[in-house]
Design a protein around this motif. Sequence first.
Motif, PDB file in Angstrom:
ATOM      1  N   THR A   1       0.887  15.824 -56.462  1.00  0.00           N
ATOM      2  CA  THR A   1       0.780  14.375 -56.322  1.00  0.00           C
ATOM      3  C   THR A   1       1.146  13.695 -57.637  1.00  0.00           C
ATOM      4  N   ALA A   2       1.355  12.371 -57.583  1.00  0.00           N
ATOM      5  CA  ALA A   2       1.681  11.617 -58.795  1.00  0.00           C
ATOM      6  C   ALA A   2       0.544  11.724 -59.806  1.00  0.00           C
ATOM      7  N   ARG A   3      -0.698  11.696 -59.304  1.00  0.00           N
ATOM      8  CA  ARG A   3      -1.832  11.839 -60.218  1.00  0.00           C
ATOM      9  C   ARG A   3      -1.853  13.233 -60.835  1.00  0.00           C
ATOM     10  N   GLY A   4      -1.547  14.243 -60.017  1.00  0.00           N
ATOM     11  CA  GLY A   4      -1.520  15.603 -60.519  1.00  0.00           C
ATOM     12  C   GLY A   4      -0.453  15.801 -61.577  1.00  0.00           C
TER      13      GLY A   4
ATOM     14  N   GLU B   1      -4.891  17.822 -56.006  1.00  0.00           N
ATOM     15  CA  GLU B   1      -3.675  17.136 -56.446  1.00  0.00           C
ATOM     16  C   GLU B   1      -2.426  18.016 -56.334  1.00  0.00           C
TER      17      GLU B   1
ATOM     18  N   LYS C   1       0.399  13.779 -63.813  1.00  0.00           N
ATOM     19  CA  LYS C   1      -0.103  13.275 -65.092  1.00  0.00           C
ATOM     20  C   LYS C   1      -1.038  14.265 -65.761  1.00  0.00           C
ATOM     21  N   GLU C   2      -1.647  15.142 -64.964  1.00  0.00           N
ATOM     22  CA  GLU C   2      -2.612  16.105 -65.500  1.00  0.00           C
ATOM     23  C   GLU C   2      -2.003  17.483 -65.723  1.00  0.00           C
TER      24      GLU C   2
ATOM     25  N   SER D   1       5.525  11.736 -57.865  1.00  0.00           N
ATOM     26  CA  SER D   1       5.042  13.051 -57.429  1.00  0.00           C
ATOM     27  C   SER D   1       6.012  14.122 -57.925  1.00  0.00           C
TER      28      SER D   1
END
Length: 315
Positions: free
Chosen positions: A241-244, A289, A246-247, A264
Amino acid sequence: MGVSRTERLLELITRVRAKGRFTVQEMADEFGVSRRTQLRDLHALSAMGVPLAAVPGPGGGYTLPYPQRPVTLSLSADEALGLILSYEAVLRDAPSPFRAPSVSAITKLRGALAPDVVRDLDRLRERVAVVGVARTYDAPFLADLLQAARDEVHLRIGYDSRRGHTERLIFPYGLVAGLGFWYCACYDYRRGIHAWLRADRIRSLERVDALEPPEALTLPEWLRRPREADPDTLHLRAAVTARGMKELDWSAFGDGLVQEEDGSGRIDMAIPVSSLDFYARLFLRLGREATIASPAELIALLRREAHAILSLYPA
């Protein structure tokens, strides 16, 4: 937190050149280390080619036997920092065959810079750091692997894989650092393919002369060539995912990770079987994510780890 030995050696040679003559105890007091530790550091500098000479008798100690010829480089602090960070990236992958040369090169670089540039550089170093996967392991044959690649000779090695110990004949093309490990890029005659072999899993090594190389390739050419089917690698496919994204630690995936326009990402790459545990830990940190499509072995490992975590918290 105390400074690392690498940082201490860099500072030590700067002070040695500035002082001209000093005692072991003086340096030990300045660095806040024991006399024995300071002696080890001085011996390390000597092994790297710093021409230290012992001065006997009262008022003696150590000195540089002849003045160092000043050399100046026309580099800005930003340019010098870029070079030093490149060296430190190599130093981070321990044990490195380039450790002593890299420390020496950083020291010479600092010594060749103008004093005002060194001051700016030190201020920049307080704001920039090189981090990554940190591992501690032994790989005693790294220098031998590199020399064999340079000499273009074959090697007979004893190798410990997840499937057990094997004897192999390989032709090394060079060394590659990644995921906190050193790998030997080679042609593996046992499997009949170009393969990655973890350098720390090599238990014995001997040179085999008078054999024709399988293919004349530089290491960059080796890295660009299509990969053959390898029983010691697995095909990793996953959506993030897009959030993943970033991490995610992008350095673990290289060109196998592609970011889409919506932020993503998708992962499509071959991974060594020996690194399954490493990738399982990466994806466990991402939680929901990331979704893995393959390999089945990694999915099964994640399921086992998830069940083990759940068992710690019974309903």
